[in-house]
Motif scaffolding. Structure first.
Motif, PDB file in Angstrom:
ATOM      1  N   ASN A  18      -0.534  31.026 -57.684  1.00 33.18           N
ATOM      2  CA  ASN A  18      -1.580  31.096 -58.844  1.00 33.18           C
ATOM      3  C   ASN A  18      -1.892  29.584 -59.283  1.00 33.18           C
ATOM      4  OD1 ASN A  18       0.405  30.115 -60.787  1.00 33.18           O
ATOM      5  ND2 ASN A  18       1.071  32.498 -61.093  1.00 33.18           N
ATOM      6  N   TYR A  70      -2.539  28.675 -62.776  1.00 41.03           N
ATOM      7  CA  TYR A  70      -3.682  29.202 -63.704  1.00 41.03           C
ATOM      8  C   TYR A  70      -2.936  30.552 -64.437  1.00 41.03           C
ATOM      9  CZ  TYR A  70      -7.286  26.643 -61.790  1.00 41.03           C
ATOM     10  OH  TYR A  70      -8.413  25.528 -61.316  1.00 41.03           O
ATOM     11  N   THR A  76      -2.621  33.455 -64.882  1.00 46.21           N
ATOM     12  CA  THR A  76      -2.634  35.101 -64.218  1.00 46.21           C
ATOM     13  C   THR A  76      -1.658  36.006 -64.767  1.00 46.21           C
ATOM     14  OG1 THR A  76      -0.762  34.383 -62.658  1.00 46.21           O
ATOM     15  CG2 THR A  76      -3.134  34.130 -61.957  1.00 46.21           C
ATOM     16  N   LYS A  77      -1.823  37.226 -64.756  1.00 48.72           N
ATOM     17  CA  LYS A  77      -0.971  38.363 -65.325  1.00 48.72           C
ATOM     18  C   LYS A  77       0.442  37.881 -65.078  1.00 48.72           C
ATOM     19  CE  LYS A  77      -0.315  43.187 -65.875  1.00 48.72           C
ATOM     20  NZ  LYS A  77      -0.555  44.449 -65.475  1.00 48.72           N
ATOM     21  N   HIS A  91       1.909  34.967 -64.157  1.00 47.55           N
ATOM     22  CA  HIS A  91       2.227  33.719 -64.677  1.00 47.55           C
ATOM     23  C   HIS A  91       2.626  33.816 -66.404  1.00 47.55           C
ATOM     24  CE1 HIS A  91       1.422  28.997 -65.414  1.00 47.55           C
ATOM     25  NE2 HIS A  91       2.462  29.375 -65.817  1.00 47.55           N
TER      26      HIS A  91
END
Length: 211
Positions: free
Chosen positions: A171, A174, A176-177, A179
Protein backbone atom coordinates in the motif's frame (compact mmCIF):
# COMPACT_ATOMS: atom_id res chain seq x y z
CA UNK A 1 -10.02 11.00 -25.81
CA UNK A 2 -7.12 10.36 -23.44
CA UNK A 3 -4.29 12.83 -23.61
CA UNK A 4 -0.69 11.66 -23.69
CA UNK A 5 2.17 13.91 -22.61
CA UNK A 6 4.21 15.60 -25.31
CA UNK A 7 7.22 17.89 -25.61
CA UNK A 8 5.33 21.10 -26.41
CA UNK A 9 5.99 22.85 -23.08
CA UNK A 10 9.69 22.11 -23.39
CA UNK A 11 9.80 23.24 -27.03
CA UNK A 12 8.03 26.49 -26.13
CA UNK A 13 10.74 27.15 -23.54
CA UNK A 14 13.48 26.33 -26.08
CA UNK A 15 11.90 28.84 -28.46
CA UNK A 16 12.28 31.52 -25.76
CA UNK A 17 16.01 30.75 -25.51
CA UNK A 18 15.77 28.57 -22.40
CA UNK A 19 18.09 25.71 -23.30
CA UNK A 20 17.98 23.49 -20.19
CA UNK A 21 14.43 22.59 -19.22
CA UNK A 22 13.62 20.37 -16.24
CA UNK A 23 10.37 18.77 -15.21
CA UNK A 24 9.63 18.19 -11.52
CA UNK A 25 6.92 16.18 -9.78
CA UNK A 26 6.28 14.73 -6.34
CA UNK A 27 4.61 11.65 -4.96
CA UNK A 28 3.46 10.70 -1.50
CA UNK A 29 1.19 13.46 -0.26
CA UNK A 30 -1.56 11.04 0.75
CA UNK A 31 0.23 8.29 2.73
CA UNK A 32 0.16 8.17 6.51
CA UNK A 33 3.86 7.42 6.77
CA UNK A 34 7.21 7.82 5.08
CA UNK A 35 8.67 10.84 3.30
CA UNK A 36 7.24 12.80 0.42
CA UNK A 37 9.45 12.26 -2.62
CA UNK A 38 10.18 14.43 -5.65
CA UNK A 39 12.17 13.96 -8.82
CA UNK A 40 13.53 16.45 -11.33
CA UNK A 41 14.43 15.34 -14.84
CA UNK A 42 16.17 16.99 -17.79
CA UNK A 43 15.40 14.94 -20.88
CA UNK A 44 17.68 14.72 -23.89
CA UNK A 45 15.37 15.62 -26.81
CA UNK A 46 17.20 13.10 -28.99
CA UNK A 47 16.80 10.22 -26.50
CA UNK A 48 13.32 10.34 -25.01
CA UNK A 49 12.10 6.89 -23.93
CA UNK A 50 8.95 5.66 -25.67
CA UNK A 51 5.79 5.47 -23.60
CA UNK A 52 6.42 8.07 -20.91
CA UNK A 53 3.20 8.87 -19.08
CA UNK A 54 1.72 9.77 -15.73
CA UNK A 55 3.14 7.14 -13.35
CA UNK A 56 -0.37 6.38 -12.06
CA UNK A 57 -1.36 5.16 -15.53
CA UNK A 58 1.47 2.63 -15.77
CA UNK A 59 1.79 -0.91 -14.45
CA UNK A 60 4.48 -1.51 -11.86
CA UNK A 61 6.58 -3.45 -14.38
CA UNK A 62 6.25 -0.81 -17.10
CA UNK A 63 7.07 1.94 -14.60
CA UNK A 64 10.21 0.10 -13.46
CA UNK A 65 11.30 -0.45 -17.07
CA UNK A 66 10.80 3.22 -17.93
CA UNK A 67 12.56 4.37 -14.75
CA UNK A 68 15.63 2.38 -15.79
CA UNK A 69 15.53 3.92 -19.27
CA UNK A 70 15.15 7.45 -17.88
CA UNK A 71 18.10 6.99 -15.53
CA UNK A 72 20.16 5.70 -18.45
CA UNK A 73 19.58 8.62 -20.82
CA UNK A 74 18.51 11.68 -18.81
CA UNK A 75 19.81 13.95 -16.07
CA UNK A 76 17.86 13.49 -12.87
CA UNK A 77 17.77 13.95 -9.12
CA UNK A 78 15.47 12.35 -6.55
CA UNK A 79 14.96 14.08 -3.20
CA UNK A 80 12.77 13.74 -0.12
CA UNK A 81 11.22 15.71 2.69
CA UNK A 82 11.20 13.73 5.92
CA UNK A 83 8.31 12.75 8.17
CA UNK A 84 9.57 15.32 10.70
CA UNK A 85 9.54 18.04 8.03
CA UNK A 86 6.04 17.02 6.93
CA UNK A 87 4.77 17.30 10.52
CA UNK A 88 6.54 20.64 11.03
CA UNK A 89 5.75 22.35 7.73
CA UNK A 90 2.55 20.53 6.61
CA UNK A 91 2.42 18.20 3.62
CA UNK A 92 1.89 20.96 1.04
CA UNK A 93 5.01 22.91 1.96
CA UNK A 94 7.02 19.72 2.55
CA UNK A 95 6.20 18.50 -0.96
CA UNK A 96 7.42 21.84 -2.33
CA UNK A 97 10.59 21.49 -0.25
CA UNK A 98 11.23 18.08 -1.80
CA UNK A 99 10.67 19.57 -5.27
CA UNK A 100 13.17 22.35 -4.61
CA UNK A 101 15.74 19.86 -3.36
CA UNK A 102 15.30 17.72 -6.48
CA UNK A 103 15.78 20.71 -8.80
CA UNK A 104 18.78 21.97 -6.80
CA UNK A 105 20.33 18.51 -6.90
CA UNK A 106 20.57 18.39 -10.69
CA UNK A 107 24.13 18.40 -12.02
CA UNK A 108 23.31 21.36 -14.25
CA UNK A 109 21.25 24.39 -13.26
CA UNK A 110 18.01 24.45 -15.22
CA UNK A 111 17.15 27.51 -17.29
CA UNK A 112 13.47 26.74 -16.80
CA UNK A 113 11.45 24.34 -14.62
CA UNK A 114 8.08 22.81 -15.46
CA UNK A 115 6.31 22.14 -12.15
CA UNK A 116 3.44 19.69 -11.82
CA UNK A 117 0.45 21.39 -10.21
CA UNK A 118 -1.13 24.82 -10.08
CA UNK A 119 1.60 26.60 -8.10
CA UNK A 120 5.36 26.93 -8.20
CA UNK A 121 7.21 26.38 -4.88
CA UNK A 122 7.88 29.77 -3.34
CA UNK A 123 11.53 28.89 -2.68
CA UNK A 124 12.21 27.84 -6.27
CA UNK A 125 14.25 30.81 -7.49
CA UNK A 126 14.65 29.69 -11.12
CA UNK A 127 12.49 30.56 -14.11
CA UNK A 128 9.51 28.22 -13.80
CA UNK A 129 5.87 27.63 -14.62
CA UNK A 130 3.15 25.46 -13.09
CA UNK A 131 1.51 22.88 -15.35
CA UNK A 132 -1.82 21.56 -14.09
CA UNK A 133 -1.95 17.78 -14.55
CA UNK A 134 1.56 18.14 -15.89
CA UNK A 135 2.40 14.45 -15.55
CA UNK A 136 -0.19 13.78 -18.28
CA UNK A 137 0.85 16.75 -20.44
CA UNK A 138 4.65 17.19 -20.30
CA UNK A 139 7.13 14.41 -21.05
CA UNK A 140 9.67 15.87 -18.62
CA UNK A 141 7.14 15.96 -15.78
CA UNK A 142 5.92 12.46 -16.69
CA UNK A 143 9.51 11.22 -16.45
CA UNK A 144 9.85 12.91 -13.06
CA UNK A 145 6.62 11.32 -11.84
CA UNK A 146 7.92 7.87 -12.81
CA UNK A 147 11.23 8.30 -10.98
CA UNK A 148 9.58 9.76 -7.88
CA UNK A 149 6.99 6.97 -7.69
CA UNK A 150 9.56 4.23 -8.28
CA UNK A 151 11.97 5.63 -5.69
CA UNK A 152 9.32 6.10 -3.01
CA UNK A 153 7.75 2.67 -3.55
CA UNK A 154 11.17 1.01 -3.17
CA UNK A 155 11.83 3.02 -0.02
CA UNK A 156 8.48 1.88 1.43
CA UNK A 157 9.36 -1.75 0.69
CA UNK A 158 12.53 -1.25 2.74
CA UNK A 159 10.57 0.36 5.57
CA UNK A 160 8.08 -2.53 5.45
CA UNK A 161 10.92 -4.89 6.36
CA UNK A 162 11.83 -2.72 9.35
CA UNK A 163 8.20 -2.39 10.47
CA UNK A 164 6.35 -5.52 9.34
CA UNK A 165 2.59 -5.91 9.52
CA UNK A 166 1.45 -2.62 7.99
CA UNK A 167 1.52 -3.81 4.38
CA UNK A 168 3.65 -0.95 3.12
CA UNK A 169 5.16 -3.19 0.44
CA UNK A 170 1.63 -3.28 -1.03
CA UNK A 171 0.00 0.00 0.00
CA UNK A 172 3.08 2.30 0.01
CA UNK A 173 1.80 3.82 3.25
CA UNK A 174 -1.59 4.95 1.94
CA UNK A 175 -4.53 4.63 4.36
CA UNK A 176 -5.85 1.31 3.09
CA UNK A 177 -8.07 -0.89 5.24
CA UNK A 178 -5.20 -3.18 6.20
CA UNK A 179 -2.93 -0.26 7.08
CA UNK A 180 -5.56 1.39 9.26
CA UNK A 181 -6.26 -1.89 11.04
CA UNK A 182 -2.53 -2.43 11.62
CA UNK A 183 -2.32 1.05 13.16
CA UNK A 184 -4.97 0.01 15.67
CA UNK A 185 -3.41 -3.40 16.32
CA UNK A 186 0.29 -2.58 16.25
CA UNK A 187 0.38 1.13 17.04
CA UNK A 188 2.17 4.12 15.57
CA UNK A 189 5.74 3.73 14.27
CA UNK A 190 8.49 6.39 14.22
CA UNK A 191 7.90 6.85 10.47
CA UNK A 192 4.20 7.65 10.74
CA UNK A 193 3.11 11.23 10.13
CA UNK A 194 1.78 12.42 13.45
CA UNK A 195 0.06 15.46 11.93
CA UNK A 196 -2.19 13.24 9.77
CA UNK A 197 -5.63 12.73 11.27
CA UNK A 198 -5.82 8.89 11.53
CA UNK A 199 -2.39 8.79 13.21
CA UNK A 200 -3.09 11.83 15.38
CA UNK A 201 -6.39 10.36 16.56
CA UNK A 202 -4.75 7.09 17.60
CA UNK A 203 -2.03 8.94 19.51
CA UNK A 204 -4.68 11.05 21.25
CA UNK A 205 -6.57 7.88 22.28
CA UNK A 206 -3.37 6.33 23.63
CA UNK A 207 -2.50 9.47 25.58
CA UNK A 208 -6.04 9.67 26.94
CA UNK A 209 -6.03 6.04 28.09
CA UNK A 210 -2.50 6.05 29.51
CA UNK A 211 -2.51 7.19 33.17
Amino acid sequence: MAQNPDFSFEEAAFARGLAIVAGVDEVGRGPLCGPVTAAAVILDPARIPEGLNDSKKLTAKRRADLAAQIMDCAEFCVAHASVEEIDELNIYHASHLAMCRAVEGLARTADHVLVDGNRVPRDLKLSSEPVVKGDARSLSIAAASILAKEARDLLMVDLAQQYPGYGWERNAGYPTKDHLQALLDLGVTPVHRRSFKPVHNILCQVNYITP
